[in-house]
Design a protein around this motif. Sequence first.
Motif, short mmCIF file in Angstrom:
data_model
loop_
_atom_site.label_atom_id
_atom_site.label_comp_id
_atom_site.label_asym_id
_atom_site.label_seq_id
_atom_site.Cartn_x
_atom_site.Cartn_y
_atom_site.Cartn_z
N GLN A 29 0.88 -1.17 0.15
CA GLN A 29 0.03 -0.02 0.12
C GLN A 29 0.76 1.23 -0.04
N PHE A 31 0.43 5.46 1.06
CA PHE A 31 -0.60 6.35 1.43
C PHE A 31 0.30 7.48 2.29
N PRO A 32 -0.15 8.51 2.42
CA PRO A 32 -1.56 9.12 1.83
C PRO A 32 -1.24 9.48 0.22
N ASN A 33 -2.41 9.23 -0.35
CA ASN A 33 -2.57 9.71 -1.79
C ASN A 33 -3.71 10.31 -2.11
N ASN A 35 -0.67 13.14 -1.46
CA ASN A 35 0.31 13.84 -0.49
C ASN A 35 0.83 14.96 -0.95
N ASN A 36 1.52 15.42 0.10
CA ASN A 36 2.46 16.65 0.20
C ASN A 36 3.85 16.49 -0.18
N PHE A 39 5.15 10.49 1.85
CA PHE A 39 4.28 9.31 2.10
C PHE A 39 5.19 8.11 2.42
N ARG A 40 4.24 7.04 2.53
CA ARG A 40 4.86 5.73 3.08
C ARG A 40 4.30 4.57 2.27
N GLU A 74 9.54 5.14 3.96
CA GLU A 74 9.06 6.79 3.96
C GLU A 74 9.64 7.37 2.70
N VAL A 98 0.77 7.88 -7.73
CA VAL A 98 0.64 8.70 -6.62
C VAL A 98 0.79 10.03 -7.10
N SER A 100 1.70 14.20 -5.81
CA SER A 100 2.07 14.99 -4.77
C SER A 100 1.46 16.31 -5.20
#
Length: 102
Positions: A29, A31-33, A35-36, A39-40, A74, A98, A100
């Motif tokens: 996974q 997330f978050p998506n 994101n700024n 993410f992880r 990360e 993803v 950003s």
Amino acid sequence: YNGDVVAVDNVVISGITGVSHPAEARPVQVFPNPNNGDFRVVANDESLESVVILNLLGDEVYRRQWIQPVRSCEVVGLPEGPYIVRCKGSSGEASFRVVSVR
């Protein structure tokens, strides 16, 4: 439509299309998506061997490989824009899109 007659059709869509696994059943996974830029990436029930991030031109903007597989990673500080995250794990490879946003 000929100026005074409107035809309406009823359309029924049943079931879910285009989804092969619920999110919680995916082996990896992201997330978050959206994101700024931070993410992880988390492996569920397997190990990560590498994570590669590409911009939409195919340029590699991030690469991380491990000698000993890990369960999560990360990513910090990606500039704004869309990316493809490619994860290689013990059971194969997966790709994610993803975004950003700042």
